[in-house]
Design a protein around this motif. Structure first.
Motif, PDB file in Angstrom:
ATOM      1  N   ILE A 120      43.405  20.511  40.022  1.00  0.00           N
ATOM      2  CA  ILE A 120      43.148  20.928  41.381  1.00  0.00           C
ATOM      3  C   ILE A 120      42.319  22.480  40.999  1.00  0.00           C
ATOM      4  O   ILE A 120      42.561  23.056  40.068  1.00  0.00           O
ATOM      5  N   SER A 121      40.826  23.362  41.744  1.00  0.00           N
ATOM      6  CA  SER A 121      40.173  23.505  41.271  1.00  0.00           C
ATOM      7  C   SER A 121      40.192  24.946  42.359  1.00  0.00           C
ATOM      8  O   SER A 121      40.311  24.842  42.749  1.00  0.00           O
ATOM      9  N   ILE A 122      40.333  26.036  41.497  1.00  0.00           N
ATOM     10  CA  ILE A 122      39.912  27.162  41.912  1.00  0.00           C
ATOM     11  C   ILE A 122      39.698  28.704  41.830  1.00  0.00           C
ATOM     12  O   ILE A 122      39.429  28.844  40.560  1.00  0.00           O
ATOM     13  N   ASP A 123      38.451  28.773  43.030  1.00  0.00           N
ATOM     14  CA  ASP A 123      37.125  29.483  42.816  1.00  0.00           C
ATOM     15  C   ASP A 123      37.943  30.777  43.304  1.00  0.00           C
ATOM     16  O   ASP A 123      38.140  31.248  44.561  1.00  0.00           O
ATOM     17  N   MET A 124      38.232  32.199  42.386  1.00  0.00           N
ATOM     18  CA  MET A 124      39.387  33.689  43.011  1.00  0.00           C
ATOM     19  C   MET A 124      37.524  34.521  42.520  1.00  0.00           C
ATOM     20  O   MET A 124      37.300  35.245  42.036  1.00  0.00           O
ATOM     21  N   GLY A 125      37.695  34.578  44.616  1.00  0.00           N
ATOM     22  CA  GLY A 125      36.654  35.724  44.603  1.00  0.00           C
ATOM     23  C   GLY A 125      37.398  36.751  45.127  1.00  0.00           C
ATOM     24  O   GLY A 125      38.647  36.658  44.892  1.00  0.00           O
ATOM     25  N   GLY A 126      36.692  37.702  45.039  1.00  0.00           N
ATOM     26  CA  GLY A 126      37.211  39.330  45.302  1.00  0.00           C
ATOM     27  C   GLY A 126      37.766  39.677  46.481  1.00  0.00           C
ATOM     28  O   GLY A 126      39.091  39.752  46.589  1.00  0.00           O
ATOM     29  N   THR A 127      37.538  38.617  47.375  1.00  0.00           N
ATOM     30  CA  THR A 127      38.006  38.978  49.060  1.00  0.00           C
ATOM     31  C   THR A 127      39.111  37.319  49.605  1.00  0.00           C
ATOM     32  O   THR A 127      39.563  37.836  50.570  1.00  0.00           O
ATOM     33  N   ILE A 144      48.418  15.014  40.005  1.00  0.00           N
ATOM     34  CA  ILE A 144      47.453  16.569  39.914  1.00  0.00           C
ATOM     35  C   ILE A 144      47.371  16.518  38.463  1.00  0.00           C
ATOM     36  O   ILE A 144      48.788  17.886  37.827  1.00  0.00           O
ATOM     37  N   LYS A 145      46.943  16.924  37.459  1.00  0.00           N
ATOM     38  CA  LYS A 145      46.890  16.710  36.116  1.00  0.00           C
ATOM     39  C   LYS A 145      46.204  17.851  35.415  1.00  0.00           C
ATOM     40  O   LYS A 145      46.777  18.162  34.331  1.00  0.00           O
ATOM     41  N   ALA A 146      46.363  19.316  36.699  1.00  0.00           N
ATOM     42  CA  ALA A 146      46.164  20.264  36.318  1.00  0.00           C
ATOM     43  C   ALA A 146      45.446  21.507  37.287  1.00  0.00           C
ATOM     44  O   ALA A 146      44.932  21.022  38.539  1.00  0.00           O
ATOM     45  N   VAL A 147      45.651  22.394  37.319  1.00  0.00           N
ATOM     46  CA  VAL A 147      45.027  23.416  37.906  1.00  0.00           C
ATOM     47  C   VAL A 147      44.108  24.373  37.159  1.00  0.00           C
ATOM     48  O   VAL A 147      44.347  24.816  36.455  1.00  0.00           O
ATOM     49  N   CYS A 148      42.622  24.650  37.780  1.00  0.00           N
ATOM     50  CA  CYS A 148      42.170  25.492  37.176  1.00  0.00           C
ATOM     51  C   CYS A 148      41.794  26.087  38.055  1.00  0.00           C
ATOM     52  O   CYS A 148      41.577  26.392  38.531  1.00  0.00           O
ATOM     53  N   LEU A 149      41.679  27.452  36.953  1.00  0.00           N
ATOM     54  CA  LEU A 149      41.262  28.948  37.701  1.00  0.00           C
ATOM     55  C   LEU A 149      40.076  29.424  37.694  1.00  0.00           C
ATOM     56  O   LEU A 149      39.577  29.856  35.803  1.00  0.00           O
ATOM     57  N   ASN A 192      36.287  31.477  32.472  1.00  0.00           N
ATOM     58  CA  ASN A 192      35.452  32.835  33.408  1.00  0.00           C
ATOM     59  C   ASN A 192      34.339  32.168  34.655  1.00  0.00           C
ATOM     60  O   ASN A 192      34.362  30.679  34.184  1.00  0.00           O
ATOM     61  N   ASP A 193      34.850  32.855  35.128  1.00  0.00           N
ATOM     62  CA  ASP A 193      33.171  31.621  36.427  1.00  0.00           C
ATOM     63  C   ASP A 193      32.440  30.616  36.929  1.00  0.00           C
ATOM     64  O   ASP A 193      31.689  29.785  36.679  1.00  0.00           O
ATOM     65  N   VAL A 194      31.725  32.317  35.730  1.00  0.00           N
ATOM     66  CA  VAL A 194      30.331  31.462  35.818  1.00  0.00           C
ATOM     67  C   VAL A 194      30.191  30.852  34.216  1.00  0.00           C
ATOM     68  O   VAL A 194      29.324  29.820  34.187  1.00  0.00           O
ATOM     69  N   ASN A 195      31.032  30.459  33.668  1.00  0.00           N
ATOM     70  CA  ASN A 195      31.444  29.653  32.602  1.00  0.00           C
ATOM     71  C   ASN A 195      31.405  28.348  33.044  1.00  0.00           C
ATOM     72  O   ASN A 195      31.084  27.181  32.936  1.00  0.00           O
ATOM     73  N   LEU A 196      32.602  28.484  34.115  1.00  0.00           N
ATOM     74  CA  LEU A 196      32.796  26.747  35.104  1.00  0.00           C
ATOM     75  C   LEU A 196      31.569  26.545  35.419  1.00  0.00           C
ATOM     76  O   LEU A 196      31.143  24.985  35.358  1.00  0.00           O
ATOM     77  N   GLY A 197      31.013  27.412  36.368  1.00  0.00           N
ATOM     78  CA  GLY A 197      29.435  27.182  36.739  1.00  0.00           C
ATOM     79  C   GLY A 197      28.761  26.512  35.990  1.00  0.00           C
ATOM     80  O   GLY A 197      27.921  25.164  36.699  1.00  0.00           O
ATOM     81  N   ALA A 198      28.495  26.994  34.356  1.00  0.00           N
ATOM     82  CA  ALA A 198      27.874  25.943  34.192  1.00  0.00           C
ATOM     83  C   ALA A 198      28.034  24.507  33.646  1.00  0.00           C
ATOM     84  O   ALA A 198      27.579  23.868  33.333  1.00  0.00           O
TER      85      ALA A 198
END
Ligand SMILES: [Zn+2]
Length: 324
Positions: free
Chosen positions: A7-14, A66-71, A113-119
């Motif tokens: 499960i991948s979760i992208d944490m935004g401000g809102t 489910i092997k991990a939850v990645c934030l 870090n979300d940008v690192n994950l994007g890369a």
């Protein structure tokens, strides 16, 4: 029956975007939920746990799969300990989110870090598959960068590498959110470009966006894109200025790292890649060393918000050795 997944979760401000994802089936389910960043830490973490349970219910997947939850966190952080250093948009500071979330759900929690994950997502599942040395640069509210060196995510000594948005490009330039002046993102992010357009309009220049500015509405990337297509001079000029700076900074980074690929993403590029990429490539080629640019490609990411979601798969593989 679904395969083993994360499960991948992208944490935004809102809001947060949570997905069940694996490398074979891609994204199996999505849940988007508004979150209240002003709520207490415990409440915020509880909201994340709810996203996890909503996703499991949605796909009827066996929890064992489910092997991990990645934030993906917009923050400085330590992926080894799970501690967020500073997440200004989430109002979180010195907080072990891994520990608190693991107490609520029966899964291993990983953070990056979300940008690192994007890369990582672009490198493993997007246009960067063949790249060995790659920069993913995201231009939107701010400017973020993620570095892949020798095929691996480069995190630096304190996990803060890739912060290209805070490279100095204009001495005594506009104030940046980080407190310094003249940072790359204070000059060339969408926020910076929009601020200049608003100033132009307020000083009497006519633009297709005048109405939006008068009504105080937010100027989104989409409105900028339609203004450019319409031939709006004010908007086109300010975006071109931004592209000049972006191209020059990318050339400097290329001279330092001798990359083979630069991938551009983020809200502004997604809406305007047809216009901005050629305008970025020109100053880039004027400022880069010829030998450094040999074989280097500058391309737009096609994964949009999903880049960071897919990046979670690579993170789980790196930290847990699992293949999903
Ligand atoms: Zn800054």
């Amino acid at each position: 029956m679904h395969r083993e997944s994360i499960i991948s979760i992208d944490m935004g401000g809102t809001k947060v975007l949570g997905c069940v994802v694996n490398s074979k089936e891609g994204i199996i389910a999505r849940v988007k939920k508004p979150t209240d960043p002003t709520s207490s830490r415990r409440k915020y973490v509880h909201q994340l746990a709810e996203v996890v349970y909503d996703l499991i219910e949605k796909v009827h997947i066996d929890k064992k799969k489910i092997k991990a939850v990645c934030l993906g966190v917009p923050a400085t952080l330590n992926p080894e300990t799970g501690v967020i250093g500073l997440a200004p948009n989430l109002g979180l500071k010195n907080f072990n989110i891994k520990k608190m979330l693991e107490a609520e759900i029966p899964f291993t929690v990983l953070i990056e870090n979300d940008v690192n994950l994007g890369a990582l997502g672009i490198k493993n599942f997007g246009v960067g598959k063949k790249a060995k040395n790659m920069l993913a640069a995201f231009v939107g509210t701010g400017i973020g960068g993620g570095l892949i060196i020798d095929g691996k995510l480069y995190r630096g000594s304190n996990y803060v590498a890739g912060e290209i948005g805070h490279m100095l490009v204009e001495k005594n330039g506009p104030k940046c959110g980080c407190g310094m002046k003249g940072c790359f993102e204070a000059v060339a992010s969408r926020t910076a470009i929009v601020n200049k357009i608003i100033k132009d309009i307020k000083s009497g220049k006519s633009s297709k966006l005048s109405k939006l500015v008068k009504s105080g509405e937010r100027i989104r990337s989409k409105s900028l894109s339609s203004a450019v297509k319409y031939g709006d001079k004010v908007v086109s000029r300010r975006i071109k200025e931004g592209c000049d700076v972006i191209g020059e900074v990318l050339a400097s980074i290329s001279n330092l790292l001798n990359l083979d690929m630069i991938v551009l993403g983020g809200g502004l590029i997604e809406a305007l890649d047809f216009y901005m990429l050629p305008l970025i490539k020109k100053p880039f080629s004027e400022h880069v060393l010829k030998d450094s640019a040999k074989g280097l490609k500058i391309v737009a990411s096609k994964l949009r918000d999903d880049a960071a979601i897919f990046g979670g798969i690579a993170l789980a593989e790196e930290f847990l050795g699992v293949r999903v």
